[in-house]
Design an enzyme around this catalytic site. Sequence first.
Site, short mmCIF file in Angstrom:
data_model
loop_
_atom_site.label_atom_id
_atom_site.label_comp_id
_atom_site.label_asym_id
_atom_site.label_seq_id
_atom_site.Cartn_x
_atom_site.Cartn_y
_atom_site.Cartn_z
CB CYS A 20 6.80 5.29 8.27
SG CYS A 20 6.98 5.79 6.55
CG ASP B 146 4.99 -0.79 2.74
OD1 ASP B 146 3.85 -0.54 3.15
OD2 ASP B 146 5.43 -1.96 2.62
CG HIS B 147 0.66 4.86 4.35
ND1 HIS B 147 0.85 5.28 5.65
CD2 HIS B 147 0.11 5.92 3.69
CE1 HIS B 147 0.42 6.52 5.77
NE2 HIS B 147 -0.03 6.94 4.61
NE ARG B 148 2.89 -3.37 3.75
CZ ARG B 148 3.31 -4.46 3.11
NH1 ARG B 148 2.68 -5.63 3.33
NH2 ARG B 148 4.33 -4.43 2.28
N PRO C 265 0.85 -1.20 0.00
CG PRO C 265 0.10 -0.93 2.20
CD PRO C 265 0.90 -1.84 1.32
#
Length: 443
Positions: free
Chosen positions: A417, A413-415, A237
């Site tokens: 940070c 990658d929004h997972r 994501p």
Amino acid sequence: MAQVLEFKLPDLGEGLTEAEIVRWLVEVGDVVAIDQPVVEVETAKAMVEVPCPYGGVVTARFGDEGTELPVGAPLLTVAVGSPVEASGDVPVADSGTEDSGSGNVLVGYGTGAPPVRRRRVRPQGLKAAVAVPAVPEGSAPAPVAGPVAVVSPLVRRLARQHDLDLRRLAGSGPDGLILRADVESAIRSAAEAPAPEAVAEPAVSSAFSASAGERVALRGVRGAVADKLSRSRREIPDATCWVDADATELMAARASMNSVAGPGTPKVSVLALLARICTAALARYPELNSTVDQEAREIVRLPQVHLGFAAQTDRGLVVPVVRDAHAGTTESIGAEIARLTEAARTGTLTPAQLTGGTFTLNNYGVFGVDGSTPIINHPEAAMMGVGRIVPKPWVYEGQLAVRQVVQLSLTFDHRVCDGGTAGGFLRYVADCVERPALLLRSL
């Protein structure tokens, strides 16, 4: 008696499952020494010369140049020992290793030594690689019952691609084994057969037809890139943020560094400066130098920075990796970038030089564009993009001036940070670009 040993395409490491034959380095009948390179193959990672672990006479080659082979498929056979007699049984080894061989297949990639199994075959087995028409001219055998005598998955695939029924072929190999030569002979026969009279079809609209376009195989480097980018979009994501930065002082600092360099000293490149800035930023924001273990549902923060940089070559996009970039200086990183870029240009990068990156720097400004939204190089967590550096109107110290401006972008990658961390990383990079003296604090 000679032993005819079969050398199969070895495991080239890094999870590679297939390779394309680029160039044969030996002919049938040539004498080869142990560990002599016999074929050059292209994998999804690099061009590799494959050495043969046996010494002897090449009796057969399997696959033309341009053929794609899976790992474990036969590459060639070598007669080891005394000359092959004209009659009598000849022992043929099933496995790809033998005591008379070295056990080496590539520098850095060894093979195990499983037990050697042998079978007795008729002498004509030595001639299995010679193309023999599978079916007498003008006749076709009836379909056979039971399993089809085919071993090679390439033969099956070739038959499928040409809608060829393998049950109608008579194999020319040992015990009726259907060889690639048999399939190719049948394909040629079908192509030379007179075509049936065409039946007039009603006119149709000129709608798009996929069969009418040129088809380019997604294999080798381009296929690997396609797989990795698709996986990145499917699993990560991602989000992108960007900022414009005044690079005037950075360019002036670079010019000053190069002006005081001694004769023969390599010039400091913009990419080397940006790479050093990125390593300093990753020291402050280590979340972006990480990967995600999806099965364990854990973020793995990595201790070393192995910095990849995107390089466009005639074979497609590759990402060489500067190992331990966090411990390097601008000069040492620049030297390694230059060395790897030259290897990329000549196609001599090894699989190890193209894997293991933890963060990627992409300078798409060399293509004359200002911005982009980079796709993360899976399984990394972020990619830094750099546009072209061009003169633009800019407010500098309260006055409108013409400055050297660059757009910087970060896809993350929004997972691993949130936007605050990603924005902090990007802002620090932009500040170092605008005021290079900030780097002195971390040197």
